[in-house]
Design a protein around this motif. Sequence first.
Motif, PDB file in Angstrom:
ATOM      1  N   HIS A   1       8.879   0.953   6.601  1.00  0.00           N
ATOM      2  CA  HIS A   1       8.981   1.179   8.054  1.00  0.00           C
ATOM      3  C   HIS A   1       8.463   2.557   8.462  1.00  0.00           C
ATOM      4  O   HIS A   1       8.012   2.748   9.582  1.00  0.00           O
ATOM      5  CB  HIS A   1      10.422   0.999   8.521  1.00  0.00           C
ATOM      6  N   TYR A   2       8.525   3.521   7.566  1.00  0.00           N
ATOM      7  CA  TYR A   2       8.112   4.888   7.871  1.00  0.00           C
ATOM      8  C   TYR A   2       6.731   5.219   7.297  1.00  0.00           C
ATOM      9  O   TYR A   2       6.293   6.354   7.382  1.00  0.00           O
ATOM     10  CB  TYR A   2       9.155   5.874   7.328  1.00  0.00           C
TER      11      TYR A   2
ATOM     12  N   GLN B   1      14.489   1.221  -2.267  1.00  0.00           N
ATOM     13  CA  GLN B   1      14.048   2.411  -1.538  1.00  0.00           C
ATOM     14  C   GLN B   1      12.582   2.282  -1.124  1.00  0.00           C
ATOM     15  O   GLN B   1      12.199   2.712  -0.040  1.00  0.00           O
ATOM     16  CB  GLN B   1      14.261   3.661  -2.376  1.00  0.00           C
ATOM     17  N   ALA B   2      11.770   1.687  -1.986  1.00  0.00           N
ATOM     18  CA  ALA B   2      10.364   1.478  -1.634  1.00  0.00           C
ATOM     19  C   ALA B   2      10.238   0.485  -0.483  1.00  0.00           C
ATOM     20  O   ALA B   2       9.417   0.669   0.418  1.00  0.00           O
ATOM     21  CB  ALA B   2       9.585   0.985  -2.851  1.00  0.00           C
ATOM     22  N   LEU B   3      11.072  -0.559  -0.490  1.00  0.00           N
ATOM     23  CA  LEU B   3      11.049  -1.535   0.604  1.00  0.00           C
ATOM     24  C   LEU B   3      11.504  -0.910   1.919  1.00  0.00           C
ATOM     25  O   LEU B   3      10.940  -1.184   2.974  1.00  0.00           O
ATOM     26  CB  LEU B   3      11.926  -2.743   0.259  1.00  0.00           C
ATOM     27  N   GLU B   4      12.519  -0.047   1.866  1.00  0.00           N
ATOM     28  CA  GLU B   4      12.990   0.626   3.078  1.00  0.00           C
ATOM     29  C   GLU B   4      11.962   1.614   3.612  1.00  0.00           C
ATOM     30  O   GLU B   4      11.863   1.834   4.812  1.00  0.00           O
ATOM     31  CB  GLU B   4      14.308   1.346   2.800  1.00  0.00           C
TER      32      GLU B   4
ATOM     33  N   PRO C   1       0.800  -1.236   0.000  1.00  0.00           N
ATOM     34  CA  PRO C   1       0.000   0.000   0.000  1.00  0.00           C
ATOM     35  C   PRO C   1       0.831   1.284   0.000  1.00  0.00           C
ATOM     36  O   PRO C   1       0.372   2.320  -0.494  1.00  0.00           O
ATOM     37  CB  PRO C   1      -0.836  -0.103   1.277  1.00  0.00           C
ATOM     38  N   SER C   2       2.055   1.241   0.520  1.00  0.00           N
ATOM     39  CA  SER C   2       2.876   2.454   0.573  1.00  0.00           C
ATOM     40  C   SER C   2       3.764   2.638  -0.659  1.00  0.00           C
ATOM     41  O   SER C   2       4.400   3.678  -0.792  1.00  0.00           O
ATOM     42  CB  SER C   2       3.749   2.429   1.823  1.00  0.00           C
TER      43      SER C   2
ATOM     44  N   ARG D   1       3.205  -2.684   9.412  1.00  0.00           N
ATOM     45  CA  ARG D   1       2.973  -4.097   9.736  1.00  0.00           C
ATOM     46  C   ARG D   1       2.494  -4.916   8.541  1.00  0.00           C
ATOM     47  O   ARG D   1       2.461  -6.127   8.604  1.00  0.00           O
ATOM     48  CB  ARG D   1       1.966  -4.220  10.867  1.00  0.00           C
ATOM     49  N   VAL D   2       2.121  -4.244   7.470  1.00  0.00           N
ATOM     50  CA  VAL D   2       1.672  -4.948   6.264  1.00  0.00           C
ATOM     51  C   VAL D   2       2.897  -5.370   5.468  1.00  0.00           C
ATOM     52  O   VAL D   2       3.770  -4.552   5.169  1.00  0.00           O
ATOM     53  CB  VAL D   2       0.766  -4.038   5.412  1.00  0.00           C
TER      54      VAL D   2
END
Length: 161
Positions: free
Chosen positions: A88-89, A82-85, A26-27, A94-95
Motif C-alpha cells: 500500500h505504501y 510485512q511485505a504484503l502490508e 515489484p515492491s 495497484r499491482v
Amino acid sequence: MAEYAAFYLNRSSEVRPIECVEISHPSFPKVFRYVRNSIKGVTAQGENYVYQPMTIKRNNVSNDLDQKLSLTLADMDDELSQALEGIHYSPYPRVKPQCVFKMFRSDELDFPVRQMQTLEIPTASKDDTGLVTFDAKAPQLNNVKTGRTYTIEDFPLLRRA
C-alpha cells in the motif's frame, strides 16, 4: 501433460511430488519461494525454495483460465506479511502480488512436472496465530458484461463449421 500422467502412473515408490510456491511483487525485497513437503528445502531450476508449513488447496485445476489456489502459510517471522502490508505504501499499490505453483519430481528438479499459470493475490489476511491466508486466482481480464445473450439464431456465425 504427458509427464504429469507418467509421473503418477509410472513412478517408483521413492519418487514423490515436491510442491513449490513463488510469491512476487515489484515492491517485495525478494521473491518468496516456499516448498510444502521437503523439510530441508529444495533447489529446483536453480532457485532455492525454503520449507514453510502450509496447506495448498487446488480448487480448480484444469486447462481453462479459471484456476484458483487457496493457501495458508505459517509466516513465523512475519516477513511475508510485512511485505504484503508494504504494498500500500510502495510505488506499485495497484499491482497485485503474483503467485506461481509448481510441482516437481523429487528425482528431477530441472523442470516442473506441473506449473499453473501466474495467479493474482487480490487479498491476504493474517490471524493472531501467524497464519497468512489468501486465495490466488487467475486475473479477470473481462469483468464487464453486456447483458446481451448471444444465440445461434441471432448470430449464425457462432455455429461450428
